[in-house]
Design an enzyme around this catalytic site. Sequence first.
Site, PDB file in Angstrom:
ATOM      1  N   HIS A 100       0.864  -1.174   0.000  1.00  0.00           N
ATOM      2  CA  HIS A 100       0.000   0.000   0.000  1.00  0.00           C
ATOM      3  C   HIS A 100       0.907   1.232   0.000  1.00  0.00           C
ATOM      4  O   HIS A 100       2.030   1.182   0.510  1.00  0.00           O
ATOM      5  CB  HIS A 100      -0.851   0.110   1.270  1.00  0.00           C
ATOM      6  CG  HIS A 100      -1.720  -1.053   1.585  1.00  0.00           C
ATOM      7  ND1 HIS A 100      -1.248  -2.200   2.190  1.00  0.00           N
ATOM      8  CD2 HIS A 100      -3.052  -1.236   1.427  1.00  0.00           C
ATOM      9  CE1 HIS A 100      -2.258  -3.039   2.389  1.00  0.00           C
ATOM     10  NE2 HIS A 100      -3.362  -2.483   1.924  1.00  0.00           N
ATOM     11  N   ASP A 103       2.240   2.112   3.420  1.00  0.00           N
ATOM     12  CA  ASP A 103       3.257   1.212   3.978  1.00  0.00           C
ATOM     13  C   ASP A 103       4.661   1.729   3.723  1.00  0.00           C
ATOM     14  O   ASP A 103       5.578   1.468   4.503  1.00  0.00           O
ATOM     15  CB  ASP A 103       3.193  -0.185   3.334  1.00  0.00           C
ATOM     16  CG  ASP A 103       1.833  -0.819   3.388  1.00  0.00           C
ATOM     17  OD1 ASP A 103       1.100  -0.543   4.352  1.00  0.00           O
ATOM     18  OD2 ASP A 103       1.512  -1.591   2.469  1.00  0.00           O
ATOM     19  N   GLU A 231     -10.773  -7.137  -3.515  1.00  0.00           N
ATOM     20  CA  GLU A 231     -10.554  -8.148  -2.473  1.00  0.00           C
ATOM     21  C   GLU A 231     -11.761  -8.196  -1.543  1.00  0.00           C
ATOM     22  O   GLU A 231     -11.989  -7.265  -0.779  1.00  0.00           O
ATOM     23  CB  GLU A 231      -9.290  -7.829  -1.678  1.00  0.00           C
ATOM     24  CG  GLU A 231      -8.967  -8.860  -0.618  1.00  0.00           C
ATOM     25  CD  GLU A 231      -7.633  -8.593   0.054  1.00  0.00           C
ATOM     26  OE1 GLU A 231      -7.530  -8.870   1.266  1.00  0.00           O
ATOM     27  OE2 GLU A 231      -6.702  -8.119  -0.621  1.00  0.00           O
ATOM     28  N   HIS A 270     -10.472 -14.044   4.848  1.00  0.00           N
ATOM     29  CA  HIS A 270     -11.725 -13.349   4.558  1.00  0.00           C
ATOM     30  C   HIS A 270     -12.817 -14.334   4.156  1.00  0.00           C
ATOM     31  O   HIS A 270     -13.994 -14.132   4.478  1.00  0.00           O
ATOM     32  CB  HIS A 270     -11.516 -12.323   3.445  1.00  0.00           C
ATOM     33  CG  HIS A 270     -10.603 -11.207   3.819  1.00  0.00           C
ATOM     34  ND1 HIS A 270     -10.249 -10.194   2.942  1.00  0.00           N
ATOM     35  CD2 HIS A 270      -9.956 -10.916   4.982  1.00  0.00           C
ATOM     36  CE1 HIS A 270      -9.434  -9.347   3.539  1.00  0.00           C
ATOM     37  NE2 HIS A 270      -9.241  -9.772   4.783  1.00  0.00           N
ATOM     38  N   ASP A 295      -4.642 -13.977  -1.585  1.00  0.00           N
ATOM     39  CA  ASP A 295      -3.897 -13.587  -0.393  1.00  0.00           C
ATOM     40  C   ASP A 295      -3.886 -14.797   0.528  1.00  0.00           C
ATOM     41  O   ASP A 295      -4.947 -15.268   0.954  1.00  0.00           O
ATOM     42  CB  ASP A 295      -4.558 -12.404   0.308  1.00  0.00           C
ATOM     43  CG  ASP A 295      -4.027 -11.073  -0.173  1.00  0.00           C
ATOM     44  OD1 ASP A 295      -3.322 -11.054  -1.196  1.00  0.00           O
ATOM     45  OD2 ASP A 295      -4.343 -10.043   0.458  1.00  0.00           O
ATOM     46  N   ASP A 308      -4.806 -13.392  10.510  1.00  0.00           N
ATOM     47  CA  ASP A 308      -3.726 -13.249   9.519  1.00  0.00           C
ATOM     48  C   ASP A 308      -2.470 -14.040   9.895  1.00  0.00           C
ATOM     49  O   ASP A 308      -1.357 -13.501   9.895  1.00  0.00           O
ATOM     50  CB  ASP A 308      -3.364 -11.771   9.333  1.00  0.00           C
ATOM     51  CG  ASP A 308      -4.439 -10.994   8.603  1.00  0.00           C
ATOM     52  OD1 ASP A 308      -5.197 -11.617   7.843  1.00  0.00           O
ATOM     53  OD2 ASP A 308      -4.520  -9.770   8.791  1.00  0.00           O
TER      54      ASP A 308
END
Length: 435
Positions: A100, A103, A231, A270, A295, A308
């Site tokens: 991103h 980031d 996403e 997700h 992902d 995660d």
Amino acid sequence: MSTGFFGDIQKVRYEGPESDNPLAFRHYNADEIVLGKRMEDHLRFAVAYWHSFAWEGGDPFGGRTFDRPWFSNEIDAAKLKADVAFEFFSLLGAPYYCFHDADVRPEGRNFAENTRYLNEIVDIFEKKQAETGMKLLWGTANLFSNRRYMAGAATNPDPDVFAFAAATVKTCIDATKRLGGENYVLWGGREGYETLLNTDLSRELDHMGRFLSLVVEYKHKIGFKGTILIEPKPQAPTKHQYDYDVATVYGFLKRYGLENEVKVNIEQGHAILAGHSFEHELALARTLGIFGSIDMNRNDYQSGWDTDQFPNNVPEMALAYYQVLLAGGFTTGGTNFDAKLRRQSLDPQDLLIGHIGGMDCCARGLKASARMLEDGALSKPLDERYAGWNGEFGKRLLSGLSLDQIAGEVEAKDINPQPKSGRQEYLENIVNRYV
């Protein structure tokens, strides 16, 4: 030149299944041929910049636990972070990375300063990619962390926020194109609502459709050849997120005429939050023609939120990559590790160990799925289950016969079908034999 952050750790190598070296691959062999293609080219691994280098180890009950020398909002710290990140990429040997904008750059005072900082870092990334051979799998904009986005970006009730977000996405697509990125991702973390009491649902969906249309138009305008990806996620941080799951995204794309322009980036965690299995979301995306990328991570099944973690369940990976192979494999997509260390995993080598374990797990899953595909282990029973539809009557049912004609044939031929076993246990045992 080494930053010294990883000490004297050497480049991670493949040492085979018998190795007990925690800093070596046991199953991921980049050059191993699977179904006529190198393993690296099947899996297309990517490192997530945000979890690996921007996450501080906090949780809702406590702050930072990681002590990283680049944790400050200064451009020099962002440059150090880039040095460490590319050193990590080289040590690990994954061919791609993802980021991103927030980031990689400091948070500026305004849009112009954010753009200047981003371009300064992109200059560095360009040089480092040329030096290391690293490639960008996808770029994206963080449209959820800054307080300006607390009520959404594309779906914000304030048109100024919509405009700021759109301008930010424009700069991030530019950066992605400049770095040779193969995809551009949109994750609508704040595109949803906390309560319908202050939400105009119809307006927000139309605004989200307009925003995505602008992205697609700009992609074509500048000649960006990558894939635009959405996403899906059902909730968190919002109570309800508009891109809930693959089926919801497909309906949204159809409504706004974008089903041939946009695909999905599906995250394991997700899918679980949405009440689905990972392979369900992959199979549905494949069936609907919108499968793009994944992902890779896992959730704690008891916690009920997005944890995660790095993947460690080989049967799950086998079923996931089976769907990827049925889709023809990745084109522009790949396997991005959207996974983070546990907040007690403080040592720099933990970051390598987490990725090594995840890559080995995926490699085992890929090899098992390839063997199942080659042997017809699942496809043959599936063909047998639906064989009746290949007969003359089955074909006529699907094209030609009306409802009253079908009723007439059922009565005339005294059709009285009896159920047949679905053989679920048999099929589950087959999968277990391959993993």
